[in-house]
Enzyme design. Structure first.
Site, mmCIF file in Angstrom:
data_model
loop_
_atom_site.group_PDB
_atom_site.id
_atom_site.type_symbol
_atom_site.label_atom_id
_atom_site.label_comp_id
_atom_site.label_asym_id
_atom_site.label_seq_id
_atom_site.Cartn_x
_atom_site.Cartn_y
_atom_site.Cartn_z
ATOM 1 N N SER A 28 -65.866 1.000 11.304
ATOM 2 C CA SER A 28 -66.521 1.288 12.587
ATOM 3 C C SER A 28 -67.283 2.606 12.552
ATOM 4 O O SER A 28 -66.719 3.649 12.206
ATOM 5 C CB SER A 28 -65.478 1.409 13.707
ATOM 6 O OG SER A 28 -64.751 0.225 13.813
ATOM 7 N N HIS A 58 -70.694 -2.178 14.541
ATOM 8 C CA HIS A 58 -70.794 -2.878 13.250
ATOM 9 C C HIS A 58 -72.108 -3.652 13.224
ATOM 10 O O HIS A 58 -72.467 -4.309 14.191
ATOM 11 C CB HIS A 58 -69.653 -3.879 13.083
ATOM 12 C CG HIS A 58 -68.323 -3.250 12.863
ATOM 13 N ND1 HIS A 58 -67.875 -2.868 11.630
ATOM 14 C CD2 HIS A 58 -67.349 -2.932 13.729
ATOM 15 C CE1 HIS A 58 -66.671 -2.342 11.745
ATOM 16 N NE2 HIS A 58 -66.319 -2.367 13.014
ATOM 17 N N HIS A 80 -62.641 -8.965 11.826
ATOM 18 C CA HIS A 80 -61.283 -8.549 12.188
ATOM 19 C C HIS A 80 -60.463 -9.751 12.658
ATOM 20 O O HIS A 80 -60.979 -10.651 13.305
ATOM 21 C CB HIS A 80 -61.331 -7.520 13.313
ATOM 22 C CG HIS A 80 -62.035 -6.247 12.962
ATOM 23 N ND1 HIS A 80 -63.376 -6.068 13.161
ATOM 24 C CD2 HIS A 80 -61.565 -5.097 12.416
ATOM 25 C CE1 HIS A 80 -63.717 -4.851 12.765
ATOM 26 N NE2 HIS A 80 -62.648 -4.239 12.303
ATOM 27 N N TYR A 82 -58.369 -9.518 15.030
ATOM 28 C CA TYR A 82 -58.299 -9.474 16.509
ATOM 29 C C TYR A 82 -59.493 -10.134 17.179
ATOM 30 O O TYR A 82 -59.474 -10.412 18.379
ATOM 31 C CB TYR A 82 -58.113 -8.041 17.029
ATOM 32 C CG TYR A 82 -59.237 -7.075 16.739
ATOM 33 C CD1 TYR A 82 -60.478 -7.175 17.357
ATOM 34 C CD2 TYR A 82 -59.049 -6.033 15.829
ATOM 35 C CE1 TYR A 82 -61.500 -6.288 17.087
ATOM 36 C CE2 TYR A 82 -60.064 -5.134 15.549
ATOM 37 C CZ TYR A 82 -61.295 -5.274 16.182
ATOM 38 O OH TYR A 82 -62.307 -4.397 15.891
ATOM 39 N N GLU A 83 -60.561 -10.374 16.412
ATOM 40 C CA GLU A 83 -61.718 -11.074 16.983
ATOM 41 C C GLU A 83 -61.438 -12.571 17.117
ATOM 42 O O GLU A 83 -62.248 -13.303 17.685
ATOM 43 C CB GLU A 83 -62.946 -10.881 16.097
ATOM 44 C CG GLU A 83 -63.486 -9.465 16.066
ATOM 45 C CD GLU A 83 -64.614 -9.313 15.068
ATOM 46 O OE1 GLU A 83 -65.770 -9.587 15.422
ATOM 47 O OE2 GLU A 83 -64.336 -8.939 13.907
ATOM 48 N N ALA A 110 -61.998 3.295 10.162
ATOM 49 C CA ALA A 110 -61.687 4.323 11.143
ATOM 50 C C ALA A 110 -60.210 4.149 11.460
ATOM 51 O O ALA A 110 -59.742 3.022 11.600
ATOM 52 C CB ALA A 110 -62.517 4.100 12.398
ATOM 53 N N MET A 208 -56.560 -1.301 12.389
ATOM 54 C CA MET A 208 -56.511 -2.748 12.660
ATOM 55 C C MET A 208 -57.248 -3.565 11.608
ATOM 56 O O MET A 208 -57.720 -4.666 11.893
ATOM 57 C CB MET A 208 -57.134 -3.027 14.039
ATOM 58 C CG MET A 208 -56.526 -2.234 15.175
ATOM 59 S SD MET A 208 -57.447 -2.481 16.693
ATOM 60 C CE MET A 208 -56.739 -1.226 17.752
ATOM 61 N N SER A 209 -57.354 -3.016 10.413
ATOM 62 C CA SER A 209 -58.148 -3.729 9.389
ATOM 63 C C SER A 209 -57.646 -3.401 8.000
ATOM 64 O O SER A 209 -56.523 -2.938 7.823
ATOM 65 C CB SER A 209 -59.620 -3.319 9.518
ATOM 66 O OG SER A 209 -59.779 -1.966 9.128
ATOM 67 N N ASN A 232 -59.429 9.719 15.592
ATOM 68 C CA ASN A 232 -58.697 10.126 16.805
ATOM 69 C C ASN A 232 -57.242 10.376 16.442
ATOM 70 O O ASN A 232 -56.757 9.880 15.421
ATOM 71 C CB ASN A 232 -58.770 9.011 17.865
ATOM 72 C CG ASN A 232 -58.218 7.700 17.324
ATOM 73 O OD1 ASN A 232 -58.925 6.978 16.609
ATOM 74 N ND2 ASN A 232 -56.974 7.407 17.624
ATOM 75 N N HIS A 244 -62.608 3.162 22.233
ATOM 76 C CA HIS A 244 -63.414 2.707 21.097
ATOM 77 C C HIS A 244 -64.658 3.581 20.975
ATOM 78 O O HIS A 244 -65.139 3.839 19.871
ATOM 79 C CB HIS A 244 -63.793 1.232 21.268
ATOM 80 C CG HIS A 244 -64.444 0.630 20.053
ATOM 81 N ND1 HIS A 244 -63.863 0.653 18.801
ATOM 82 C CD2 HIS A 244 -65.636 0.004 19.890
ATOM 83 C CE1 HIS A 244 -64.670 0.059 17.929
ATOM 84 N NE2 HIS A 244 -65.754 -0.334 18.566
HETATM 85 N N1 HPA Z 1 -55.146 2.830 16.317
HETATM 86 C C1 HPA Z 1 -55.520 1.665 15.756
HETATM 87 N N2 HPA Z 1 -56.713 1.472 15.209
HETATM 88 C C2 HPA Z 1 -57.575 2.498 15.213
HETATM 89 C C3 HPA Z 1 -57.251 3.736 15.795
HETATM 90 C C4 HPA Z 1 -55.963 3.904 16.369
HETATM 91 O O1 HPA Z 1 -55.601 4.981 16.893
HETATM 92 N N3 HPA Z 1 -58.335 4.529 15.631
HETATM 93 C C5 HPA Z 1 -59.272 3.804 14.987
HETATM 94 N N4 HPA Z 1 -58.825 2.565 14.732
#
Ligand code: HPA
Length: 269
Positions: A28, A58, A80, A82-83, A110, A208-209, A232, A244
């Protein structure tokens, strides 16, 4: 295999049979890696049997190009779980990379910083993972012509590539953290209690990837290394709410450093 052949035939017809030896998956907000690269772009939507990626931040294309004189394929955005893509759909490009001749894979993502010593903007070299997705991309009938039923995972993050990445960071005078990536399915971010639990389990970053791709690459005996950009603090590590937008913004402002490191790794592979 018929599906794979159709995908390969289409790609080869666009690239004139270009044979990448290195693949890069961009996470991302990290699309700026491609800013000065010229080559053959192919939108995922045009590629037979590729899913389409709709996540903000993306681009959704493959780029075939030379980087530091090495033949590369760049995945600008990934599929992903989750998609709603199946694990098989999410990892299908890795099977295509193998058939195209890819020997080395650089995965980026990320991630949220779970380790309290990590800061936003840090780059983390992934030494190992914890698959907390509750499923595995290799579930189902095994194609023995591609890989083993029960693949060993002790070198999933290739030790030679890990050492190379460390050397490259040194060359660039860059601080490179190291740690364990824990993958969840998302799409909800974690609760503070989950993050505390993941820290106890040994996680340094969460995302998540990447883990499905790394598992399939390891199965196919493609040497793999993963780099996370801490976009983050994970939930509860600081008081700020996760968004996001923040993930994408940090990717954009801090992604440059990661791009430089990836290019140095490619140069030295
Ligand atoms: N958690 C899960 N996935 C992420 C995060 C997070 O804090 N930051 C970027 N992708």
């Amino acid at each position: 295999m018929e599906k794979i052949k159709e995908t390969l035939d289409y790609i080869n017809s666009k690239t004139n049979g270009f044979k990448p030896e290195i693949a890069v998956i961009l996470g991302s907000g990290l699309g700026s890696f491609c800013d000065n690269l010229k080559g053959c772009n192919i939108p995922y939507d045009d590629i037979p049997h590729f899913a389409s990626s709709n996540v903000k931040g993306h681009k959704g294309e493959l780029l075939f190009c030379k980087i530091n004189n090495k033949d590369c394929v760049i995945m600008q955005g990934r599929f992903h779980f989750y998609e709603g893509h199946s694990m098989q759909e999410a990892t299908y490009p890795i099977k295509i990379f193998k058939q195209l001749g890819v020997k080395n894979l650089i995965i980026t993502n990320a991630a949220g910083g779970v380790n309290k010593n990590f800061n936003v903007g840090d780059i983390v070299l992934i030494l190992d993972h914890i698959n907390f997705m509750g499923t595995n991309p290799l579930i189902g009938k095994n194609d023995d012509s591609l890989g083993e039923r029960f693949p060993d995972m002790s070198n999933c993050y290739d030790k030679e590539l890990i050492n190379l990445a460390k050397k490259c960071a040194k060359n660039l005078n860059m601080d490179l953290k190291e740690g364990v990536y824990l993958a969840t399915t998302g799409p909800s971010y974690e609760t503070a209690a989950e993050i505390r639990a993941y820290r106890v389990l040994g996680a340094d970053v969460v995302g998540m990837s990447s883990v499905p791709e790394a598992i399939v690459a390891n199965w196919l005996k493609i040497k793999t290394t993963t780099l996370s950009l801490v976009t983050n603090f994970a939930t509860g590590v600081s008081d700020t709410k996760l968004s996001h937008q923040e993930v994408i913004e940090t990717g954009k402002t801090q992604g440059q450093k990661l791009s430089g490191l990836i290019k140095e790794i490619i140069k030295n592979i």
